[in-house]
Design a protein around this motif. Structure first.
Motif, mmCIF file in Angstrom:
data_model
loop_
_atom_site.group_PDB
_atom_site.id
_atom_site.type_symbol
_atom_site.label_atom_id
_atom_site.label_comp_id
_atom_site.label_asym_id
_atom_site.label_seq_id
_atom_site.Cartn_x
_atom_site.Cartn_y
_atom_site.Cartn_z
ATOM 1 N N ALA A 36 0.414 -1.343 0.294
ATOM 2 C CA ALA A 36 0.130 0.046 0.218
ATOM 3 C C ALA A 36 0.569 1.038 0.226
ATOM 4 O O ALA A 36 2.357 1.125 0.384
ATOM 5 C CB ALA A 36 -0.891 0.577 1.250
ATOM 6 N N PRO A 37 0.060 2.369 -0.804
ATOM 7 C CA PRO A 37 0.583 3.451 -0.456
ATOM 8 C C PRO A 37 1.915 3.920 0.991
ATOM 9 O O PRO A 37 2.710 4.337 1.084
ATOM 10 C CB PRO A 37 0.112 4.928 -0.941
ATOM 11 N N ASP A 38 1.214 3.654 2.490
ATOM 12 C CA ASP A 38 1.816 4.003 2.992
ATOM 13 C C ASP A 38 2.795 3.100 3.742
ATOM 14 O O ASP A 38 3.339 2.234 4.359
ATOM 15 C CB ASP A 38 0.658 3.139 4.159
ATOM 16 N N GLY A 39 3.294 1.789 2.897
ATOM 17 C CA GLY A 39 4.417 1.063 2.516
ATOM 18 C C GLY A 39 4.326 -0.173 3.626
ATOM 19 O O GLY A 39 4.538 -1.545 3.754
ATOM 20 N N ASN A 40 2.647 -0.070 4.010
ATOM 21 C CA ASN A 40 1.649 -2.015 4.731
ATOM 22 C C ASN A 40 1.073 -2.903 3.699
ATOM 23 O O ASN A 40 1.303 -2.575 3.044
ATOM 24 C CB ASN A 40 1.015 -1.644 5.575
ATOM 25 N N LEU A 51 -6.916 -2.447 7.309
ATOM 26 C CA LEU A 51 -6.381 -0.936 7.380
ATOM 27 C C LEU A 51 -6.921 -0.272 6.440
ATOM 28 O O LEU A 51 -6.229 1.367 6.611
ATOM 29 C CB LEU A 51 -4.550 -1.831 6.667
ATOM 30 N N ASN A 55 -6.691 0.049 2.973
ATOM 31 C CA ASN A 55 -5.201 1.082 2.329
ATOM 32 C C ASN A 55 -5.216 0.479 1.214
ATOM 33 O O ASN A 55 -4.152 0.103 0.353
ATOM 34 C CB ASN A 55 -4.031 0.753 2.805
ATOM 35 N N PRO A 80 6.337 -0.526 -2.770
ATOM 36 C CA PRO A 80 4.834 0.357 -2.406
ATOM 37 C C PRO A 80 4.340 1.261 -3.731
ATOM 38 O O PRO A 80 4.769 1.608 -4.224
ATOM 39 C CB PRO A 80 5.199 1.805 -1.153
ATOM 40 N N TRP A 81 2.378 1.344 -3.309
ATOM 41 C CA TRP A 81 1.923 1.712 -4.748
ATOM 42 C C TRP A 81 2.140 3.724 -5.037
ATOM 43 O O TRP A 81 2.581 4.085 -4.056
ATOM 44 C CB TRP A 81 0.670 2.002 -4.094
ATOM 45 N N ASN A 82 2.816 4.030 -6.012
ATOM 46 C CA ASN A 82 2.774 6.040 -5.183
ATOM 47 C C ASN A 82 2.204 5.777 -6.251
ATOM 48 O O ASN A 82 2.529 6.243 -8.005
ATOM 49 C CB ASN A 82 4.565 5.518 -6.197
#
Length: 790
Positions: free
Chosen positions: A552-556, A562, A564, A595-597
């Motif tokens: 996910a964009p948050d790195g999780n 979550l 995300n 991670p998604w960007n």
RNA sequence: GCCGGGGUGGCGGAAUUGGUAGACGCGUUGGACUUAAAAUCCAAUGAGUGAUGAGCUCGUGGGGGUUCGAUUCCCCCCCUCGGCACCA
């Protein structure tokens, strides 16, 4: 009139329809053409829909498949549904919706998503593991395994999930001792289970890895998982009974002189025999509590070793010494012989145990392989030792106490035992039920369907019962790649002719989490079928690549809880399928984690917009000449993209396309329509919709129109790659000091070094110093080595 | 602990039979267009230094080494990701 603005929402559905009606992606089952079989793991059609991780892997396969078609190959790029499994059954328990209904709905969603993404799957080959016409053959293969003695039933301690009320394979238990699917803590239980003898194939599953192209990480993971270790079995005679002995397995026979105790696992059959009366109570208590602990609990408490003395002794066969026998749960029953010789001086765990119970430590001075060989040589004369091999791999627990799986096609007859369902009675179909709860004693809900359970024995005609266990969800996926070759065959799982032509799979792309499960299992089944003469290669996949992970964009990790999760549908709505596809490929190497960007995604969209705008400009300029610079760039790009696709370097292939556009954009009038067509062809596998639209613009929408995806891959003209001037770096003492331009026709050492020396910058650096050495790498660089002062 | 990957600008990454480090993209800054913003286009963009010029110095996790030349090869160490883990 077009406004010439890139509008994926308009063009994508239009071309999707066109491709569908043109049947562009159908492959021939048999052909004179060279075949290419590209396989991506088929999904479990869950309620959550397609994940961006799926999209990544399928896009990789799609790009390679499209490119192979353009290279004139007969490409099989199929898709199907691995639809048996627990989540659907749990959903049925919760909602009362039959798994077959839920599955059909989920499949519809998945298929629609896949079509929106422009994957060039051959839908005429679609399969579904829950379709009786498919699982008929899963059951048929099971019967082959059974006939061959590779499927057997055994009462054994298993991992038991109290929440799902089912037995689990070790592979399904996490390192936290929880069920990988539901997260509940796993217990231990004795239950009669079906097992498949995968251990019989352990050696071949290791050795044949040298015949296939798997990446290093996959090979070493499989090898470690199988865990072959070569060693020796050594017998220790019981001191009070010459006929009885404890056999141990060791890889360090050389340390035999240092044995100061022997340890049995609590389950070892000799425990009772060797235990003295005085110790009996304590030993029994210990063994009982060990059984209740699950295997993982046992291993998790590794720091605190426990054990108990049996009161018995055995004789070290090498020196006749009497050594005490202990019971301890750090010794695993299922590995080796369930008994270990304790050599504290040469083994950490034995040392920990010896320290705890104050056992002697004896160091062995002469250790090493030669010493081992010598000792085994001595002992084998009296039959007290032999060499052998052990594996960490265990037989595959193959039964589940569930409804939503393939019924195991066996009939239990009191008189005849386990009787296979006759082939002409296959498939054994699942009865239609409404109560999906397992029985209280943990049996499959099928056990409640008495009409279905009660049958006559095919062997004796007497009353008998069907097996109510079903197969694990790994069953259908263990051979699905074979069915794609001939999915509608009702007489065989696939025809020999079609198999011979299309298999093995040329490239298999999937998730790393399947390395030790699905990939290993399917290799095993394939080898069994090979041994039986049903397939002609020993290995199913010539080449396997694991794709990386998208976070996910948050790195999780993306997860519902979550909140995300990136939904592919939202991305397609926002930027179009082409951008989504190219963005994922452009993230970086195919096997790494990203991670998604969202802002990087923008870059791809801009790129497609620019290519799109350029197309209209080029059509308007309508040049029939291409400048030398651009011609060269086009051919360099053909070379780079082709080579990168061969090695799955999608990210640098896209970078090369971007570079090419950057050059052409400077002078769009200097490229002919046909040369621009070459560029669009290079783009086509990556952005199939936009490329098709631009191709139609270039072709002036000719009728009948021939799709870009049916065109041939642009041909590389190597003569076009030769540059007339080359820039050569000039170094002094290994440091770059100047560059010179040299005509490519004149790169002799004499000329280049002469020009280099004539450079005023270089002269300044050399000054009055002596050149002690001149290094010339033809066409690459010049280095002057000069005496350094001070 | 064992096995297998990695460590390069503000960020994702590129470049290895040793030969111009930072391609491509994002971001940032400045400019153009606009009433304005967004979008788009143009330019700059590793750090330091130098007059904002030529240039110079440093720079691919840390320390050594081999070499004319090392992100690339060798040795030692650190960090990180993935897998396995009392497997005798």
């Amino acid at each position: 009139m077009h406004d010439h603005v890139y509008n994926p929402k308009e063009i994508e559905p239009r071309w999707r329809k066109f491709w569908e009606s043109a049947g562009l992606y159908q492959s021939d089952a048999v052909s004179d053409k060279e075949k290419e079989y590209i396989l991506v793991e088929f999904p479990y059609p869950s309620g959550a829909g397609l994940h961006v991780g799926h999209v990544w892997g399928y896009t990789m396969g799609d790009v390679i498949a499209r490119r192979a078609r353009m290279n004139g190959k007969n490409v099989l790029y199929p898709m199907g549904w691995d639809a048996f499994g627990l989540p659907t059954e749990n959903y049925a328990i919760k909602t009362g919706i039959h798994p077959a209904i839920a599955t059909a709905q989920n499949i519809e969603t998945f298929k629609d998503q896949m079509e929106r993404l422009g994957f060039s799957f051959d839908w005429t080959k679609e399969i579904n593991t829950t379709d009786p016409s498919y699982y008929k053959w899963t059951q048929w293969i099971f019967l082959k395994l059974f006939e061959k003695g590779l499927a057997y039933k055994q009462e054994m301690p298993i991992n038991w999930c109290p929440s799902c009320k089912t037995g689990l394979a070790n592979e399904e238990v996490t390192s936290e001792n929880t069920h990988e699917r539901c997260g509940n803590v796993v217990e231990r239980r004795m239950i009669l289970q079906w097992l498949l003898k995968i251990t019989e194939y352990a050696d071949r599953l290791i050795d044949d890895l040298s015949t296939v192209d798997y990446t290093n990480d996959i090979v070493s993971q499989q090898v470690n998982w199988i865990g072959r270790s070569e060693g020796s079995y050594i017998k220790f005679t019981v001191s009070t009974d010459n006929d009885k002995y404890i056999e141990v397995f060791t890889t360090r026979a050389d340390t035999l002189p240092g044995v100061t105790f022997v340890v049995l696992s609590p389950e070892h059959p000799l425990v009772a025999d060797i235990t003295t009366k005085e110790n009996q109570e304590e030993v029994e208590k210990y063994c009982e509590s060990a059984f209740l602990k699950s295997e993982l609990e046992r291993s998790q408490l590794q720091k605190e070793k426990t054990g108990v003395f049996t009161g018995g002794y055995v004789i070290n066969p090498l020196n006749g010494e009497k050594v005490p026998v202990w019971v301890a749960d750090y010794v695993l029953f299922h590995y080796g012989t369930g008994a270990v010789m304790g050599v504290p001086a040469h083994d950490e765990r034995d040392m920990a145990f010896a320290t705890l119970y104050d056992l002697p430590v004896v160091e062995v001075p002469d250790v090493g392989e030669d010493a081992s060989k010598h000792i085994i040589g001595l002992l084998s004369v009296n039959g007290m030792a032999r060499e052998g091999v052990e594996y960490k791999l265990r037989d595959w627990i193959f039964s589940r106490q569930h409804y939503w799986g393939e019924p195991i096609p066996i009939i239990n007859c009191k008189k005849c035992g386990l009787v296979p369902v006759p082939e002409d009675q296959l498939p054994v179909t699942l009865p239609n039920i409404t109560d999906f709860e397992p029985t209280i004693d943990g049996r499959s809900p099928l056990a409640k369907v008495t009409d279905w359970v009660n049958v006559t024995c095919p062997a004796c005609g007497g009353p008998a019962e069907r097996e109510t266990d079903t197969m694990p969800n790994w069953a259908g996926s263990s051979w699905y790649f074979l069915r794609y070759v001939d999915p509608h065959n009702t007489d065989e799982f696939a025809s020999q002719k079609k198999l011979d032509y299309m298999t093995p799979v040329d490239l298999y792309i999937g998730g790393a989490e399947h390395t030790t499960l699905h990939v290993l299992y399917s290799r095993f089944w394939h080898k069994v079928l090979f041994d039986l003469g049903y397939v002609s290669t020993a290995e199913p996949y010539s080449k396997r690549r694991n794709r990386g992970l998208i976070l996910a964009p948050d790195g999780n990790k993306m997860s519902k809880s979550l909140g995300n999760v990136i939904n592919p549908n939202d991305e397609v709505d926002a930027v179009g399928a082409d951008t989504l596809r190219m963005y994922e490929l452009f993230m970086g190497p195919y096997n790494e984690t990203f991670p998604w960007n969202p802002s990087a995604e923008k870059g791809i969209y801009r790129f497609i917009e620019r290519v799109y705008a350029l197309t209209y400009i080029i059509v308007e300029k309508n040049s029939n000449i291409t400048s030398l610079e651009i011609d060269q760039k086009i051919h360099k790009t053909i070379e780079k993209v082709s080579a990168d696709l061969d090695s799955m370097k999608f990210n640098t292939a896209i970078a090369a396309l971007m570079e090419c556009v950057n050059v052409i954009e400077r002078n769009p009038r200097d490229i002919s329509i046909s040369n621009w067509g070459s560029f669009i062809k290079l783009l086509a596998p990556f952005a199939p919709f936009a490329a098709e639209e631009m191709w139609s613009v270039l072709c002036g929408k000719l009728e009948p129109y021939e799709s870009i995806h049916a065109q041939s891959w642009p041909e590389l003209d190597r003569n076009k790659l030769i540059e007339d001037t080359i820039t050569i770096p000039i170094q002094v003492n290994g440091k770059l000091r100047d560059t010179i331009n040299v005509s490519s026709g004149d790169i002799t050492e004499e000329t280049v070094v002469g020009l280099a020396k004539a450079s005023t910058k270089i002269m300044g650096w050399i000054g009055g110093s002596q050149i002690t050495k001149t290094v010339y790498v033809p066409g690459k660089m010049v280095n002057f080595v000069i005496q350094q002062e001070g």
